[in-house]
Scaffold this motif. Structure first.
Motif, PDB file in Angstrom:
ATOM      1  N   LEU A  94      14.060  -4.153  -1.304  1.00 46.23           N
ATOM      2  CA  LEU A  94      12.969  -3.813  -2.225  1.00 46.23           C
ATOM      3  C   LEU A  94      11.961  -4.952  -2.345  1.00 46.23           C
ATOM      4  O   LEU A  94      10.754  -4.721  -2.396  1.00 46.23           O
ATOM      5  N   TYR A  95      12.436  -6.185  -2.372  1.00 41.27           N
ATOM      6  CA  TYR A  95      11.534  -7.331  -2.448  1.00 41.27           C
ATOM      7  C   TYR A  95      10.596  -7.346  -1.245  1.00 41.27           C
ATOM      8  O   TYR A  95       9.392  -7.512  -1.386  1.00 41.27           O
ATOM      9  N   HIS A  96      11.160  -7.173  -0.055  1.00 36.17           N
ATOM     10  CA  HIS A  96      10.340  -7.233   1.154  1.00 36.17           C
ATOM     11  C   HIS A  96       9.413  -6.032   1.275  1.00 36.17           C
ATOM     12  O   HIS A  96       8.334  -6.141   1.858  1.00 36.17           O
ATOM     13  N   CYS A  97       9.816  -4.888   0.726  1.00 32.77           N
ATOM     14  CA  CYS A  97       8.935  -3.712   0.755  1.00 32.77           C
ATOM     15  C   CYS A  97       7.748  -3.883  -0.194  1.00 32.77           C
ATOM     16  O   CYS A  97       6.640  -3.469   0.107  1.00 32.77           O
ATOM     17  N   SER A 109      -5.509  -6.135   3.186  1.00 32.01           N
ATOM     18  CA  SER A 109      -6.510  -5.136   2.816  1.00 32.01           C
ATOM     19  C   SER A 109      -5.916  -4.101   1.862  1.00 32.01           C
ATOM     20  O   SER A 109      -4.702  -3.958   1.752  1.00 32.01           O
ATOM     21  N   GLN A 110      -6.787  -3.374   1.184  1.00 33.90           N
ATOM     22  CA  GLN A 110      -6.361  -2.304   0.272  1.00 33.90           C
ATOM     23  C   GLN A 110      -5.588  -1.238   1.045  1.00 33.90           C
ATOM     24  O   GLN A 110      -4.631  -0.678   0.537  1.00 33.90           O
ATOM     25  N   GLU A 111      -6.030  -0.994   2.272  1.00 32.58           N
ATOM     26  CA  GLU A 111      -5.365   0.003   3.112  1.00 32.58           C
ATOM     27  C   GLU A 111      -3.914  -0.408   3.398  1.00 32.58           C
ATOM     28  O   GLU A 111      -2.995   0.406   3.323  1.00 32.58           O
ATOM     29  N   THR A 112      -3.706  -1.686   3.698  1.00 27.93           N
ATOM     30  CA  THR A 112      -2.364  -2.202   3.964  1.00 27.93           C
ATOM     31  C   THR A 112      -1.510  -2.143   2.701  1.00 27.93           C
ATOM     32  O   THR A 112      -0.333  -1.776   2.749  1.00 27.93           O
ATOM     33  N   ALA A 165      -0.413   1.406   2.173  1.00 35.60           N
ATOM     34  CA  ALA A 165       0.640   1.764   3.124  1.00 35.60           C
ATOM     35  C   ALA A 165       1.980   1.158   2.687  1.00 35.60           C
ATOM     36  O   ALA A 165       3.025   1.812   2.782  1.00 35.60           O
ATOM     37  N   ARG A 166       1.949  -0.082   2.182  1.00 36.60           N
ATOM     38  CA  ARG A 166       3.181  -0.718   1.688  1.00 36.60           C
ATOM     39  C   ARG A 166       3.765   0.043   0.507  1.00 36.60           C
ATOM     40  O   ARG A 166       4.969   0.212   0.398  1.00 36.60           O
ATOM     41  N   ASP A 195       7.933   3.536  -1.545  1.00 34.74           N
ATOM     42  CA  ASP A 195       8.346   4.779  -2.204  1.00 34.74           C
ATOM     43  C   ASP A 195       9.379   5.517  -1.361  1.00 34.74           C
ATOM     44  O   ASP A 195      10.386   6.006  -1.877  1.00 34.74           O
ATOM     45  N   LEU A 196       9.145   5.584  -0.050  1.00 35.27           N
ATOM     46  CA  LEU A 196      10.107   6.228   0.846  1.00 35.27           C
ATOM     47  C   LEU A 196      11.451   5.502   0.817  1.00 35.27           C
ATOM     48  O   LEU A 196      12.516   6.130   0.806  1.00 35.27           O
TER      49      LEU A 196
END
Length: 176
Positions: free
Chosen positions: A99-102, A110-113, A116-117, A122-123
């Motif tokens: 969870l920390y690394h996610c 960027s906001q896009e990155t 995506a994170r 969430d997944l």
């Protein structure tokens, strides 16, 4: 082969190895720690055990070919690990690390990155909380949600049997 020599000893004759010895070797392998992880002693994975057993079977087949053995003592003994419990449950520390690394947003990106994170984390949270497999997770549909359960249809599941998985209370904000 080093594990075979280590277990049976250099002086042990190959021709003296029996099916019982192989059963004991299989049990011995499940208790071994993985030498690649020096700081933390982790149990071997099922695939790691299968590799050791496969190599042992190949070795004994070679011994039969060389006429050192009449019959491979590993036949039937090394084909499966069903008799040996090698269940491994993910630890709290491993979950925290995942969870920390996610969710780590310390790096400037960027906001896009960042978006995506968040979606990926969430997944990961859904997977950790529900126990869904990867295919089930990426195939999720709202039509599968029935009250406090996710009903995964049989055609999606690995074993082809439908299952009702309870939805953890912490998942509702993510699902909404």
């Amino acid at each position: 082969l080093a594990y075979l020599v280590e277990y049976f000893g250099e002086k042990h004759k190959v021709s003296a190895i029996t099916n019982v010895d192989i059963k004991n070797y299989k049990i011995h392998l499940t208790g071994l720690k993985d030498r690649r992880f020096k700081e933390e002693e982790r149990q071997r994975s099922v695939n790691g055990l299968r590799n050791f057993l496969r190599h042992a079977k190949i070795f004994f087949n070679f011994c039969v070919d060389m006429n050192w053995l009449f019959k491979n003592p590993a036949i039937g003994e090394l084909d499966s690990l069903k008799e040996v419990d090698v269940t491994r449950v993910i630890t709290e520390e491993e979950i925290d690390s995942i969870l920390y690394h996610c969710m780590n947003t310390e790096n400037k990106c960027s906001q896009e990155t960042l978006q995506a994170r968040r979606e990926f984390s969430d997944l990961v949270l859904i997977a950790l909380s529900s126990g869904l497999r990867r295919k089930e997770l990426v195939s999720l549909e709202w039509s599968w949600v029935d009250g406090d359960y996710i009903i995964v249809p049989g055609q999606i599941r690995k074993n082809k049997k439908p299952i009702a998985m309870p939805i953890h209370k912490d998942l509702w904000p993510i699902l909404m």
